[in-house]
Design a protein around this motif. Sequence first.
Motif, PDB file in Angstrom:
ATOM      1  N   VAL A 146       0.840  -1.202   0.000  1.00 60.21           N
ATOM      2  CA  VAL A 146       0.000   0.000   0.000  1.00 60.21           C
ATOM      3  C   VAL A 146       0.878   1.256   0.000  1.00 60.21           C
ATOM      4  O   VAL A 146       0.564   2.245  -0.670  1.00 60.21           O
ATOM      5  N   PHE A 147       1.969   1.202   0.728  1.00 64.00           N
ATOM      6  CA  PHE A 147       2.912   2.332   0.720  1.00 64.00           C
ATOM      7  C   PHE A 147       3.355   2.640  -0.708  1.00 64.00           C
ATOM      8  O   PHE A 147       3.472   3.811  -1.098  1.00 64.00           O
ATOM      9  N   ASN A 148       3.584   1.596  -1.491  1.00 68.40           N
ATOM     10  CA  ASN A 148       4.059   1.786  -2.865  1.00 68.40           C
ATOM     11  C   ASN A 148       3.001   2.396  -3.783  1.00 68.40           C
ATOM     12  O   ASN A 148       3.315   2.793  -4.909  1.00 68.40           O
ATOM     13  N   GLU A 149       1.752   2.465  -3.319  1.00 66.84           N
ATOM     14  CA  GLU A 149       0.701   3.111  -4.109  1.00 66.84           C
ATOM     15  C   GLU A 149       0.771   4.637  -4.015  1.00 66.84           C
ATOM     16  O   GLU A 149       0.132   5.339  -4.796  1.00 66.84           O
ATOM     17  N   ILE A 150       1.529   5.136  -3.061  1.00 66.87           N
ATOM     18  CA  ILE A 150       1.625   6.584  -2.852  1.00 66.87           C
ATOM     19  C   ILE A 150       2.670   7.150  -3.802  1.00 66.87           C
ATOM     20  O   ILE A 150       3.863   6.856  -3.686  1.00 66.87           O
ATOM     21  N   LYS A 151       2.236   7.933  -4.754  1.00 61.48           N
ATOM     22  CA  LYS A 151       3.137   8.540  -5.728  1.00 61.48           C
ATOM     23  C   LYS A 151       3.463   9.959  -5.271  1.00 61.48           C
ATOM     24  O   LYS A 151       2.605  10.843  -5.286  1.00 61.48           O
ATOM     25  N   TYR A 180       9.405  13.340   0.211  1.00 66.06           N
ATOM     26  CA  TYR A 180       8.149  13.090   0.932  1.00 66.06           C
ATOM     27  C   TYR A 180       8.100  11.637   1.407  1.00 66.06           C
ATOM     28  O   TYR A 180       7.790  11.352   2.573  1.00 66.06           O
ATOM     29  N   LEU A 181       8.429  10.715   0.507  1.00 62.37           N
ATOM     30  CA  LEU A 181       8.371   9.294   0.851  1.00 62.37           C
ATOM     31  C   LEU A 181       9.410   8.930   1.908  1.00 62.37           C
ATOM     32  O   LEU A 181       9.149   8.102   2.788  1.00 62.37           O
TER      33      LEU A 181
END
Length: 249
Positions: free
Chosen positions: A47-52, A57-58
């Motif tokens: 789910v973390f990898n869905e955040i673009k 920021y990441l």
Amino acid sequence: MSKKKDRVVFDANFFICMLQIRARNILGNLEIAANELGYEFYISKVVFNEIKAPHTYLDKLRQILNVEEILPNQIEEVKNDLSKYKIRFPAQDPDLSLVYIAKNLINSEDLSTVHLVTDDFKLVKNTSMLYKGRINILSLSSFLLKIQRTTTTSKTRKYFKDIWRRSLNYTLSYMIERSKTYPAEQKITWLIEKAITVTEDSILSQDLELENPDAGMKFEIGASRYLEEITIAEKYISNQDLSKSEEEQ
């Protein structure tokens, strides 16, 4: 003995919303709130990898979140649990990875409160079916409202009140845009109910109950005030006419 912490499991849509509304320094303010209120933040790696978002920021996000690797067989465990309730089309695998994290957290020995923050209605229904009363589900805006209502710092309250309003506006606008494809009434009702629940929980006074257990709890004046705001919001959503005083609120 260490103080029990609230564990908060995030869906990606929370951070996607924060990026869309350009919430200034949201990660820094979440960290401040976590330190004050005793929160621990979790998310699954998938789910973390869905955040673009930009790398900076990441990188900061990784510092405030516990990013958990969830394996396919662990997601299958959740699916098997749902199959017992004859759920043929569960939420997507990445979403179910969040359920697995929350499931493990509620089974930990310290009895901490576990929250799942999401606006994914199918995920909400799946989680509620499996762990009703054990995992507290919050919409994106309700989580922000929870912080705003419980923090003791005026600067933090002001910040999260602004972000709460903007996130709620974003969420409602998004649902209304898609309402011809996905009926929004049930989800809007759920958002309103969650907001009311958070508000009531944060302003309940136990003083009366401690002095006189038979009298029960009492609500402070803020509850009725917030219910007025919710009524105005419902009028706005259903295109009802607002009085001049209501428009100014």
